[in-house]
Design a protein around this motif. Structure first.
Motif, PDB file in Angstrom:
ATOM      1  N   GLY A   1      55.315 -45.335  30.854  1.00  0.00           N
ATOM      2  CA  GLY A   1      54.709 -46.381  31.660  1.00  0.00           C
ATOM      3  C   GLY A   1      55.481 -47.673  31.603  1.00  0.00           C
ATOM      4  O   GLY A   1      54.970 -48.718  32.004  1.00  0.00           O
TER       5      GLY A   1
ATOM      6  N   ALA B   1      58.219 -42.582  33.765  1.00  0.00           N
ATOM      7  CA  ALA B   1      57.308 -41.457  33.966  1.00  0.00           C
ATOM      8  C   ALA B   1      56.438 -41.196  32.754  1.00  0.00           C
ATOM      9  O   ALA B   1      55.268 -40.869  32.875  1.00  0.00           O
ATOM     10  CB  ALA B   1      58.101 -40.197  34.318  1.00  0.00           C
TER      11      ALA B   1
ATOM     12  N   GLY C   1      50.947 -48.592  39.040  1.00  0.00           N
ATOM     13  CA  GLY C   1      49.889 -47.705  38.588  1.00  0.00           C
ATOM     14  C   GLY C   1      48.801 -48.530  37.925  1.00  0.00           C
ATOM     15  O   GLY C   1      48.627 -49.716  38.186  1.00  0.00           O
TER      16      GLY C   1
ATOM     17  N   ILE D   1      55.005 -46.123  38.352  1.00  0.00           N
ATOM     18  CA  ILE D   1      55.081 -44.684  38.549  1.00  0.00           C
ATOM     19  C   ILE D   1      56.255 -44.405  39.470  1.00  0.00           C
ATOM     20  O   ILE D   1      56.340 -44.958  40.566  1.00  0.00           O
ATOM     21  CB  ILE D   1      53.783 -44.138  39.167  1.00  0.00           C
TER      22      ILE D   1
ATOM     23  N   LYS E   1      50.360 -39.459  38.325  1.00  0.00           N
ATOM     24  CA  LYS E   1      50.541 -39.889  36.938  1.00  0.00           C
ATOM     25  C   LYS E   1      52.025 -40.022  36.603  1.00  0.00           C
ATOM     26  O   LYS E   1      52.474 -41.049  36.101  1.00  0.00           O
ATOM     27  CB  LYS E   1      49.889 -38.890  35.981  1.00  0.00           C
ATOM     28  N   ASP E   2      52.772 -38.971  36.863  1.00  0.00           N
ATOM     29  CA  ASP E   2      54.198 -38.968  36.536  1.00  0.00           C
ATOM     30  C   ASP E   2      55.074 -39.317  37.736  1.00  0.00           C
ATOM     31  O   ASP E   2      56.242 -39.668  37.578  1.00  0.00           O
ATOM     32  CB  ASP E   2      54.610 -37.600  35.998  1.00  0.00           C
TER      33      ASP E   2
END
Length: 332
Positions: free
Chosen positions: A20, A17, A28, A39, A73-74
């Motif tokens: 990366g 998370a 991602g 991700i 993103k997370d």
């Protein structure tokens, strides 16, 4: 050994998370070295489509956001709906397991038990919500935690007594295989005599039986019906209300959305708030701050009184002044 595995998985999720670096989840954007950043994927299994469970899901995502996590993103979300079908709930959970999701969020007991069974061998964390009695549902051990929507039964009985001083019998429709409902009914039967009530119950095994059960309950001449958070019953609540309205039998809901549909009143919890609480717990797991096994399940204790004034008026029920001052109007 089990705790070590859970901590290791949590660490990997946390790295995926926030650095990366990891392999759990969907691909991602490419990193500086040309590698694809992973991700974490949250698999959300919702047992069926109705407003209370939708509010849990909405709150869950809000809880993740309020904890500082950003979708895309997370984490990413794989949302699946079982349509109140236990077999589909099992298939969804098994698919999540096969895809090695980072975490499963299970909304309602059948989805939670299915996710727990599918996740156990891989030690995938499961975070549940909208479970009345996690202990009775056997969801209180292992890499699993979440939130309970235990009903404020005594507050509901007090509410009914205030609005219907002469009432004697409360009817309850429920699904015999749903631990949430069985647990709630046991509490109703235990506490009802303290408020001068007897409880009349009719159990069903599938949704197709609910409306016939409603007819039977009306024929019994109950003074009112108290609706639980039983997913099978809630799924056809508008049709139940058509019958009870014609028979002039008030139905009390268990939360705000049921009151909006036409139940006369409810002492109930806020399911968005329940979801937020659940999302915050899931965020701790994704961040690597704790494993699901290390976080005790939580029960939301705050509740409000909701009323539907037009529905109450149709039943000829007057709201006491003190209740009217604190109650929240819940109409569409």
């Amino acid at each position: 050994m089990k705790k070590f595995m859970a901590m290791t998985l949590t660490a990997v999720i946390g790295m995926a998370a926030f650095t990366g670096c990891g392999s759990t989840g969907s691909s991602g954007e490419a990193g500086k070295e040309g590698e694809s950043a992973a991700i974490p994927v949250i698999g959300i299994s919702q047992y069926g489509q109705h407003a209370s469970l939708d509010n849990c899901r909405e709150g869950f995502l809000k809880g993740l956001e309020e904890s500082g996590l950003v979708e895309g993103k997370d984490f990413t979300v794989d949302y699946q709906n079982a349509g109140f079908d236990d077999n589909i709930a099992t298939q969804i959970a098994q698919n999540f397991s096969a895809n090695n999701v980072a975490l499963m969020c299970a909304i309602a007991t059948p989805s939670a038990t299915a996710c727990y069974a599918a996740a156990e061998d891989k030690n995938i964390p499961v975070i549940f919500t909208a479970i009345t009695d996690p202990v009775k549902a056997k969801l209180n051990e292992g890499n699993i935690t979440g939130t309970s929507d235990k009903l404020p039964v005594e507050a509901q009985l007090e509410l009914i007594r205030s609005l219907q001083p002469e009432a004697k019998t409360i009817g309850i429709l429920y699904t015999t295989s749903e631990p949430n409902s069985v647990s709630a009914i046991a509490e109703y039967q235990e506490k009802a005599p303290e408020y001068g009530f007897t409880i009349e119950t009719i159990g069903v095994t599938q949704q197709a039986e609910v409306l016939q059960a409603a007819d039977s309950m009306i024929a019994k001449g109950v003074d009112c019906i108290s609706n639980l958070t039983d997913n099978t019953v809630v799924g056809v609540l508008p049709s139940i209300l058509e019958k009870t309205n014609d028979a002039k039998i008030p139905v009390y809901g268990s939360e705000i959305e049921q009151v909006k549909l036409g139940c006369v009143a409810s002492a109930g919890i806020d399911y968005v708030a329940l979801g937020v609480q659940t999302g915050a717990m899931a965020a701790k797991v994704l961040k690597g701050e704790a494993t699901a096994e290390e976080i005790p399940y939580e029960t939301i204790t705050n509740f409000d009184t909701y009323i539907n004034s037009p529905a109450l008026a149709d039943m000829g029920i007057k709201v006491p002044a003190d209740m009217a001052q604190k109650a929240i109007e819940a109409t569409k």
